[in-house]
Design an enzyme around this catalytic site. Sequence first.
Site, short mmCIF file in Angstrom:
data_model
loop_
_atom_site.label_atom_id
_atom_site.label_comp_id
_atom_site.label_asym_id
_atom_site.label_seq_id
_atom_site.Cartn_x
_atom_site.Cartn_y
_atom_site.Cartn_z
CG HIS A 1 21.90 56.02 65.31
ND1 HIS A 1 20.75 55.07 65.26
CD2 HIS A 1 22.66 55.78 64.27
CE1 HIS A 1 20.97 54.39 64.07
NE2 HIS A 1 21.96 54.91 63.41
CD GLU B 1 5.71 63.89 61.58
OE1 GLU B 1 5.18 63.13 61.25
OE2 GLU B 1 5.87 65.12 61.44
CD GLU C 1 25.14 54.44 72.15
OE1 GLU C 1 24.45 54.58 70.98
OE2 GLU C 1 24.83 53.46 73.03
#
Length: 180
Positions: free
Chosen positions: A101, A134, A166
């Site tokens: 992220h 979730e 990243e």
Amino acid sequence: MIGVLVSGEGTNLQALIDAGLPIVCVASNRPGVRALERAEAAGIQTAVFDAADYESREERDVALAEWLRARGVQLVVCAGYMHLFRRPFFDYYGGRIVNTHSAPLPEFPGAHPIEDVLAAGVAETAATAHYVDEGIDTGPVIEAERVPVLPDDTVESLRARVQAVEHRLLPKVVSELCVR
């Protein structure tokens, strides 16, 4: 054995490939994306699981999970995969799904983290590797590396610096998870 999920360009996938990680397959939710070309060029098996081809997202997630399981995948890595999983996918791979992220979590979840960071006017952001649960970017953080926000940053300039981090962080984290 790693299965990588992609939706677009595939720069994080390329970083994983370049790190020599044991990637056995790559799947996308979108046909014709550059990431699939990168995988094929590396000799990695690919497939597309477009939600439009299934009666429900749950059905698609079961088909994807079955395909991964049939290839011996033990760790799923989301490398720019832009779909949320439904419950059935977690029945197969819960606790074994990693994502990257482009902002610190839990402060900046969601699909537009770079824009959100710039709008907040904070002094730094981060590249974050985390487990997928979730929720939307709510899984436990594995590791994060800070990236300064410069006064003249644009979405493009900040995104480029975060992505560079990243591309180092994700292969490192995945490699460490593979030896556990």
